[in-house]
Enzyme design. Sequence first.
Site, short mmCIF file in Angstrom:
data_model
loop_
_atom_site.label_atom_id
_atom_site.label_comp_id
_atom_site.label_asym_id
_atom_site.label_seq_id
_atom_site.Cartn_x
_atom_site.Cartn_y
_atom_site.Cartn_z
N THR A 1 -37.90 1.52 33.73
CA THR A 1 -37.77 2.87 34.29
C THR A 1 -39.09 3.41 34.81
O THR A 1 -39.13 4.16 35.79
CB THR A 1 -37.21 3.81 33.19
OG1 THR A 1 -35.91 3.34 32.85
CG2 THR A 1 -37.11 5.25 33.64
N THR B 1 -38.04 0.20 28.51
CA THR B 1 -38.10 0.58 27.09
C THR B 1 -37.02 -0.08 26.24
O THR B 1 -37.16 -0.18 25.02
CB THR B 1 -38.00 2.11 26.92
OG1 THR B 1 -36.76 2.55 27.46
CG2 THR B 1 -39.15 2.82 27.57
N1 ASP Z 1 -32.98 0.43 31.02
C1 ASP Z 1 -34.39 0.62 31.22
C2 ASP Z 1 -35.12 -0.68 30.94
O1 ASP Z 1 -35.28 -1.03 29.79
C3 ASP Z 1 -34.85 1.70 30.33
C4 ASP Z 1 -36.29 2.08 30.43
O2 ASP Z 1 -37.13 1.43 31.00
O3 ASP Z 1 -36.59 3.12 29.84
O4 ASP Z 1 -35.55 -1.33 31.86
#
Ligand code: ASP
Length: 324
Positions: free
Chosen positions: A12, A88
């Site tokens: 993200t 994340t």
């Molecule tokens: N779905 C995303 C990922 O893990 C969530 C994020 O980066 O916060 O790539």
Amino acid sequence: MKKVYVLTTGGTIAMSEDEATGTVRPVDGQALARFLPGVAKYADVVMEEVFNLPSPHLTFFHLQQLLNRVQERLAEPEVAGVVVTHGTDTLEETAFYLDLQLPPGKPVVVTGAMRSSNEIGADGPLNLLNSVRTAASEVAVGKGVLVVLNDEIHGARFVTKTHTSNVATFQSPEVGPIGSLDKRSIHFRQMPLQHESYPAKPLQRSVGLLKMALAIDSRLIDHMLADGIDGLVIEALGQGNVPPAVVPGIRRAIEKGVPVVLVSRCFNGRVQDVYGYEGGGKHLRELGAIFSNGLNGQKARIKLMVLLANDLDMESIRSAFERI
Ligand code: ASP
């Protein structure tokens, strides 16, 4: 100025929100580079893309590719530290994998963001800036791989994603953050007492992860055994107990030489041989289950993959989980 590499892998932090549809995706390869002027006063920052993927798309091949790049950059004498930007969702697994493969030394900091680059309240720019400050800091040396988000510094071994959307999602449930940042300084309050590292080998063995719940039975374990898994992590109930109908599956796995590692589905506390009833921890220990101390299921799976890649036998795997 200290030299810090920012190795980008997607997530993200590198995505943008499409105003028409409200969906978040990797539309713009420059999303992260736009944050660079803000961090330039803290370090001589060089940004490099390793890959650009949502973290649920990562494979063990990507982890090894990332490890190789981190090792190459750390080996450059003028480099103070490395920051990895990452989705994340699986950040804690990558951070722990790097922690298991790198002896403590120059800082390696993993970060991400809960809000994409063009959303109101985007947390990526501050997380990146704080991560670069940490990677350039002498006090961060020798503390193992760190996870920096939301003004907090966590050790890779204990940190976990606890909320689906809140920017305070990363927590270390039993031990708390090991440090924090404010505008002027970086404070470390505790030093991780435990660290383990293993030679880096290709992660080619398959390890299953199974969460226990009321009235679960052995069917999924039997499917996994028929499919030829090399190891199994069980997120047991409470202090390390399973329903009686799971016991035959665990017994069959151990008889086949498949290591069965128990963690708890509670995210605080340890698994131990306290309960003497059928499927209780004492019974599982007698069957030969391995007790993991304080790791969650996804991290125990990474550790078991690393140990299997190093061809450790059952007793060496047991000691690697039970001594630390
Ligand atoms: N779905 C995303 C990922 O893990 C969530 C994020 O980066 O916060 O790539």
